[in-house]
Structures are given as C-alpha cells and as structure tokens.
Design an enzyme around this catalytic site. Structure first.
Site, PDB file in Angstrom:
ATOM      1  N   HIS A 104      38.806  42.575  35.374  1.00 41.63           N
ATOM      2  CA  HIS A 104      38.524  41.746  34.197  1.00 41.63           C
ATOM      3  C   HIS A 104      37.373  40.786  34.480  1.00 41.63           C
ATOM      4  O   HIS A 104      36.934  40.648  35.627  1.00 41.63           O
ATOM      5  CB  HIS A 104      39.775  40.934  33.810  1.00 41.63           C
ATOM      6  CG  HIS A 104      40.134  39.880  34.819  1.00 41.63           C
ATOM      7  ND1 HIS A 104      40.661  40.183  36.047  1.00 41.63           N
ATOM      8  CD2 HIS A 104      40.014  38.529  34.783  1.00 41.63           C
ATOM      9  CE1 HIS A 104      40.873  39.074  36.724  1.00 41.63           C
ATOM     10  NE2 HIS A 104      40.479  38.051  35.985  1.00 41.63           N
ATOM     11  N   ASP A 106      36.665  36.616  33.520  1.00 44.31           N
ATOM     12  CA  ASP A 106      37.459  35.498  33.018  1.00 44.31           C
ATOM     13  C   ASP A 106      37.026  35.121  31.604  1.00 44.31           C
ATOM     14  O   ASP A 106      35.842  34.933  31.321  1.00 44.31           O
ATOM     15  CB  ASP A 106      37.321  34.286  33.951  1.00 44.31           C
ATOM     16  CG  ASP A 106      37.999  34.561  35.287  1.00 44.31           C
ATOM     17  OD1 ASP A 106      38.960  35.355  35.320  1.00 44.31           O
ATOM     18  OD2 ASP A 106      37.549  34.002  36.303  1.00 44.31           O
ATOM     19  N   HIS A 264      36.273  41.324  38.333  1.00 44.94           N
ATOM     20  CA  HIS A 264      37.019  41.130  39.572  1.00 44.94           C
ATOM     21  C   HIS A 264      38.480  41.527  39.407  1.00 44.94           C
ATOM     22  O   HIS A 264      38.990  41.639  38.290  1.00 44.94           O
ATOM     23  CB  HIS A 264      36.885  39.700  40.098  1.00 44.94           C
ATOM     24  CG  HIS A 264      37.411  38.640  39.182  1.00 44.94           C
ATOM     25  ND1 HIS A 264      36.767  38.241  38.042  1.00 44.94           N
ATOM     26  CD2 HIS A 264      38.536  37.893  39.239  1.00 44.94           C
ATOM     27  CE1 HIS A 264      37.461  37.300  37.442  1.00 44.94           C
ATOM     28  NE2 HIS A 264      38.542  37.064  38.142  1.00 44.94           N
ATOM     29  N   ARG A 280      41.643  27.033  40.825  1.00 41.71           N
ATOM     30  CA  ARG A 280      40.497  27.605  40.104  1.00 41.71           C
ATOM     31  C   ARG A 280      39.991  26.671  39.021  1.00 41.71           C
ATOM     32  O   ARG A 280      40.784  26.123  38.250  1.00 41.71           O
ATOM     33  CB  ARG A 280      40.895  28.937  39.458  1.00 41.71           C
ATOM     34  CG  ARG A 280      39.677  29.701  38.934  1.00 41.71           C
ATOM     35  CD  ARG A 280      40.066  30.987  38.257  1.00 41.71           C
ATOM     36  NE  ARG A 280      40.185  30.795  36.817  1.00 41.71           N
ATOM     37  CZ  ARG A 280      40.572  31.752  35.965  1.00 41.71           C
ATOM     38  NH1 ARG A 280      40.879  32.959  36.419  1.00 41.71           N
ATOM     39  NH2 ARG A 280      40.661  31.512  34.682  1.00 41.71           N
TER      40      ARG A 280
HETATM   41  C1  SIN Z   1      41.538  35.471  39.134  1.00 45.50           C
HETATM   42  O1  SIN Z   1      41.453  36.484  38.443  1.00 45.50           O
HETATM   43  O2  SIN Z   1      40.960  34.428  38.835  1.00 45.50           O
HETATM   44  C2  SIN Z   1      42.397  35.500  40.388  1.00 45.50           C
HETATM   45  C3  SIN Z   1      41.628  35.958  41.571  1.00 45.50           C
HETATM   46  C4  SIN Z   1      42.454  35.861  42.831  1.00 45.50           C
HETATM   47  O3  SIN Z   1      43.489  35.207  42.835  1.00 45.50           O
HETATM   48  O4  SIN Z   1      42.039  36.446  43.839  1.00 45.50           O
END
Ligand code: SIN
Length: 289
Positions: A104, A106, A264, A280
C-alpha cells in the site's frame, strides 16, 4: 553538518549519515537531506535517540502532519504520532499490531494523500538466533512504471482508480486480526476517492504507478472483470523483486518513505513475546495529478 549518502544498491533506499535529528538541523543540511530523499525515495537515519517532540519537529519540516483516523492508537500526549506495535498493556493493544501487512501507500484513500511517512524504531523483535524480525519491504513505483511496455503506459494514461479504506479494514478484521469495527464517524472521515492511475511526482516530475493492493478497489468506468484483471496485473508488476528494497531494522532507525512514488509492506514474521514498537508520523501531501 556534512552528510554522507550510501545507496542500498536497489532502485530505491539510502542511508544518510552525519545528521543527529535530536539537534537543530540547519537549513542547508535539511535541504541536502530532502534532496537525497527525493532522489532515493526511502532514506534511513541510523542510531537516532529521539524524543516524541523531536520526531514531530523534524517531520513538520516536510509539511503539516496528519492525525490518523484510528484515534485509539494515537500517542496519548502527541496525537501526531501513530503507534504501530504488537504490545498489549493492561489488556489493551497500545498500537496497531497488523499495520501495513499488505502492499500500500499511506493514505491513498484520501483526496490529498500523504507526502511521506517517518517511522522510528523503539523496540524490535529479535528471535532466539539473534535475528531481527519485522522487516519492511519497499517497492519503487517509479521503476515499476518505467519498466512498463509503451502500449500499457498509453492504456493507463487516461485512467483513474477508486481507493477505499473501509474494504481493506474489514478484510483485516475478518482475517482474525485484533481490529474492532470502524465507528460511523470513522467511516464518514474516509469516503471513497479517485486518483490518476499514473501519478506525476510533485517534486521530481517523474511518473509512477499509483494503484496499490491495499486500498485500490477498481478503475473508474471500466467493467468489473476487466478492472479486476488490470489491477491484479499492475499490483503484481509493482512487487517484482527488481523494484524492491528490504529494510532490516535497527533500534534507533528513523526511516522515511515517499508515499507519492513508493509502496510498502510490513513483514509479519514475529509474534509476542517478541515485541515491536514503532512511532509513525505522516506528512500531508497534495491532490495527485
Ligand atoms: C506501515 O505501513 O506504516 C507499517 C510499516 C511497518 O510497521 O513496518
């Protein structure tokens, strides 16, 4: 400060050394780091020791910060920070345990999706053999677009795709995760949106594929079976090994990725008692074109 950039060897990803993000980063150094970020799409600053306030302050230099729709996982004192964690305290998960375990970008499900995300590693799962688990995979949607045949580029050029948060959320919930139902208010905050299938990067001007397995549910105006087949082909294409950088985390890593041009996926190869705790921030972006 003088910075040094070490490329990963993949089409994306680099380590930036010579910056202590706990200090004030001067404007020239910031510009050099930002330019390395635009070139490399994913960058890591190793060995950082960051307070929440410093994490937020550095993130804000890239733009305004988003507050995530899943309010129950926001940092209690700093709502700009979303907790990604499998830790349970007093019977309650402190963060999203299964965040991003599918390809995906973000916030592709909002009208002006995120420019970039900054993820800081506070605690990492280390197995009995001493191996750190919970890597994150990144795919360059720029390299993926560049590699498409011209006929496919021409076919995709006029198309728009539908992105929806609720479908993915429900799927994760039904697959036995720890998710509770979205409230009506949360649903209202994330209505369906559409974006161009081929996106132009607002800084570099390069084109990338902007459909993802996580949130893209269809192509506007295309019959359902044709749309499903085309999306399946594109999402498979983006995850080809030659477009991937795999980040092996170290405690103190501050990693940032470009949501305009990168997809990612978090690798779910650990479970309690191995603990993972990440903070995050997500920087607001612009309407894709
Ligand atoms: C995310 O998609 O922001 C999570 C990435 C992660 O936890 O490695």
């Amino acid at each position: 400060m003088a910075i040094a950039i070490e490329k990963s060897g993949a089409p994306l990803g680099a380590a930036i050394a010579g910056i202590d993000l706990a200090d004030d980063v001067d404007q020239a150094t910031f510009r050099a780091a930002e330019s390395a970020f635009i070139d490399n799409q994913v960058v890591v600053f190793r060995d950082q020791r960051l307070s929440e306030a410093r994490h937020i302050a550095f993130s804000r230099r890239f733009g305004e910060l988003e507050i995530h729709v899943l309010k129950q996982y926001l940092h209690p004192d700093h709502p700009e920070i979303l907790l990604i964690s499998n830790i349970v305290e007093d019977g309650r998960p402190i963060g999203i345990a299964d965040a991003g375990q599918y390809w995906h970008t973000d916030l592709s499900y909002v009208a002006a999706p995120s420019r970039c995300s900054l993820l800081y590693a506070l605690e990492l799962p280390v197995d009995e053999a001493g191996e750190t688990r919970g890597d994150t995979l990144f795919a360059s949607a720029l390299a993926a677009y560049d590699a498409l045949p011209e006929a496919m580029k021409n076919r995709l050029a006029p198309l728009r795709a539908i992105h929806r948060y609720g479908d993915r959320y429900e799927r994760m919930k039904s697959e036995g995760g720890v998710r509770t139902a979205l409230s009506d208010e949360q649903r209202r905050q994330v209505p369906e949106v559409t974006h161009p299938v081929v996106r132009t990067h607002p800084k570099s001007g390069r084109k990338s594929l902007y459909v993802n397995e996580g949130f893209t549910t269809g192509i506007v105006g295309m019959p359902e079976d044709e749309s499903r087949d085309l999306l399946a082909e594109l999402v498979e294409h983006v995850k080809r090994p030659e477009f991937i950088y795999r980040h092996k985390w170290r405690k103190g890593d501050m990693l940032m990725w470009d949501n305009c041009s990168v997809q990612h996926r978090a690798v779910a190869d650990y479970a309690l008692p191995l603990r993972r705790r990440m903070h995050r921030t997500t920087v607001r972006g612009m309407v894709p074109f």
